[in-house]
Design an enzyme around this catalytic site. Structure first.
Site, mmCIF file in Angstrom:
data_model
loop_
_atom_site.group_PDB
_atom_site.id
_atom_site.type_symbol
_atom_site.label_atom_id
_atom_site.label_comp_id
_atom_site.label_asym_id
_atom_site.label_seq_id
_atom_site.Cartn_x
_atom_site.Cartn_y
_atom_site.Cartn_z
ATOM 1 N N GLY A 1 0.822 -1.193 0.000
ATOM 2 C CA GLY A 1 0.000 0.000 0.000
ATOM 3 C C GLY A 1 0.861 1.249 0.000
ATOM 4 O O GLY A 1 2.061 1.212 0.294
ATOM 5 N N CYS A 2 0.236 2.380 -0.320
ATOM 6 C CA CYS A 2 0.982 3.633 -0.423
ATOM 7 C C CYS A 2 1.458 4.122 0.943
ATOM 8 O O CYS A 2 2.647 4.423 1.123
ATOM 9 C CB CYS A 2 0.129 4.687 -1.115
ATOM 10 S SG CYS A 2 -1.545 4.870 -0.459
ATOM 11 N N TYR A 3 0.562 4.210 1.910
ATOM 12 C CA TYR A 3 0.986 4.619 3.247
ATOM 13 C C TYR A 3 2.033 3.668 3.833
ATOM 14 O O TYR A 3 3.047 4.124 4.387
ATOM 15 C CB TYR A 3 -0.215 4.698 4.189
ATOM 16 C CG TYR A 3 -1.102 5.911 4.032
ATOM 17 C CD1 TYR A 3 -0.599 7.200 4.153
ATOM 18 C CD2 TYR A 3 -2.464 5.764 3.793
ATOM 19 C CE1 TYR A 3 -1.431 8.311 4.033
ATOM 20 C CE2 TYR A 3 -3.302 6.862 3.678
ATOM 21 C CZ TYR A 3 -2.779 8.138 3.802
ATOM 22 O OH TYR A 3 -3.605 9.240 3.693
ATOM 23 N N SER B 1 5.603 4.327 2.459
ATOM 24 C CA SER B 1 6.220 5.516 3.041
ATOM 25 C C SER B 1 6.658 5.264 4.480
ATOM 26 O O SER B 1 7.779 5.612 4.871
ATOM 27 C CB SER B 1 5.228 6.676 2.988
ATOM 28 O OG SER B 1 5.741 7.821 3.624
#
EC number: 1.2.1.38
Length: 346
Positions: free
Chosen positions: A149-151, A154
């Site tokens: 996932g994107c979060y 990061s």
């Protein structure tokens, strides 16, 4: 050349895949599926792709895509990738899933957080979590890769060196993350309307966001023990980009200079993870449209805590760029192929 198909090509991540793969010298796109835009040219759905693809979107069955492709990207809402990936693996076709269906080694965790039955616990246990900076060698030999996932991308990249080195107390981790509106997808909804989100910022999914267990799974593996985090995402009135600011208590005194050395060693040779100079904090604009992750950190000697900031483009390193990075590893291509572009700034 490798023949590739994209199932769910007209969402934002599907379109980003087409944008990147259209300039990949070793990939031929042979199928783009869409129910909503069947019969329309991809460049008509996304005029920015004019001159880069002449493919038409088709309402194909998964098997029809697999008849053409050697590798498939699945860019569908959660719950839809399990039967598709299961069938693809039965046929010996490589799969990169951009959704959540294969990200959990224990499919029971997926069922708990996503409130649906998984359907293939055995294959879920064998899927490889596709964060190359952490799982590069496993990805090279994988048949099924779960794109992160994107979060989580990061946050994990921001915290991995500290947890692996045992520098922080895992029980004290707080992740304050902010994402652009494209992270909500292309489907029309009130919260994504310009008037609703412009000139405003708001938290959402407080204590319940589905990326929480994904982050915890990977941080726990790095720490060698169970990790639970406080994770709060926020919606920003920008098109794309994620900025995560993370806080944790040090288990012993350490200087910023010492911890910068830890990050430099951990990410030595990584083509897409960049530790910025001291005092230069990540901006989402600097990674816009790129597969890069910008990091920086500082020790707060007054509180004994460390602060880490991490910026990525949610559609590129947070989704489709990372998917192509995984494809390159799975197919034996140079890892950076088709991805060596700087952020678009200004």
């Amino acid at each position: 050349m490798i023949k590739a198909g994209i199932i769910g090509a007209t969402g934002y991540t599907g379109a980003e895949l087409v944008r990147i793969l259209s300039r990949h010298p070793e990939v031929e796109l042979v199928a783009l599926t869409s129910r909503s835009y069947a019969g329309e040219g991809m460049a008509g759905v996304y005029p920015s792709l004019t001159g880069y693809t002449n493919l038409t979107c088709e309402n194909l069955t998964p098997d029809e895509v697999m008849d053409r492709a050697e590798v498939i990207f699945i860019a569908l809402p959660h719950g839809h990738a399990v039967p598709v990936a299961t069938r693809a693996r039965e046929r010996g076709i490589k799969v990169i899933d951009l959704g959540a269906d294969w990200r959990f080694r224990n499919a029971g965790t997926y069922e708990e957080w996503y409130k649906i039955q998984h359907g293939n616990h055995e294959l879920a246990a064998r899927a490889v979590y596709g964060l190359p900076e952490i799982h590069r060698e496993a990805i090279r030999s994988a048949g099924l890769v779960a794109n992160p996932g994107c979060y989580p991308t990061s946050a994990i990249l921001g915290l991995a060196p500290l947890l692996k080195g045992g520098y922080i107390d895992p029980a004290t981790i707080i992740i304050d993350a902010k994402s652009g509106v494209s992270g909500a997808g292309r489907e029309a909804r009130v919260t994504s309307l310009f008037v609703e989100c412009n000139e405003s910022i708001n938290p959402y999914g407080v204590t319940s966001h589905r990326h929480t267990p994904e982050i915890e799974q990977e941080l726990s593996a790095l720490a060698g023990k169970e990790v639970k985090v406080t994770f709060t995402p926020h919606l920003l009135p920008i098109s794309r980009g994620i900025l995560s600011t993370m806080y944790a208590t040090l288990v012993r005194p350490a200087s910023t200079e010492e911890l910068r050395g830890v990050y430099e060693e951990f990410y030595a040779g990584e083509p897409f993870v960049h530790l910025l100079p001291p005092g230069q904090w990540p901006h989402t604009r600097w990674v816009y449209g790129s597969n890069n992750c910008h990091l920086n950190l500082a020790v707060d000697t007054r509180t004994g805590r460390v602060v880490v900031a991490s910026a990525i483009d949610n559609l590129t390193k947070g989704a489709s760029g990372q998917a192509v990075q995984n494809l390159n590893l799975m197919c034996g291509f140079p890892e950076t192929m088709a991805l060596e572009v700087p952020g678009l700034c200004p």
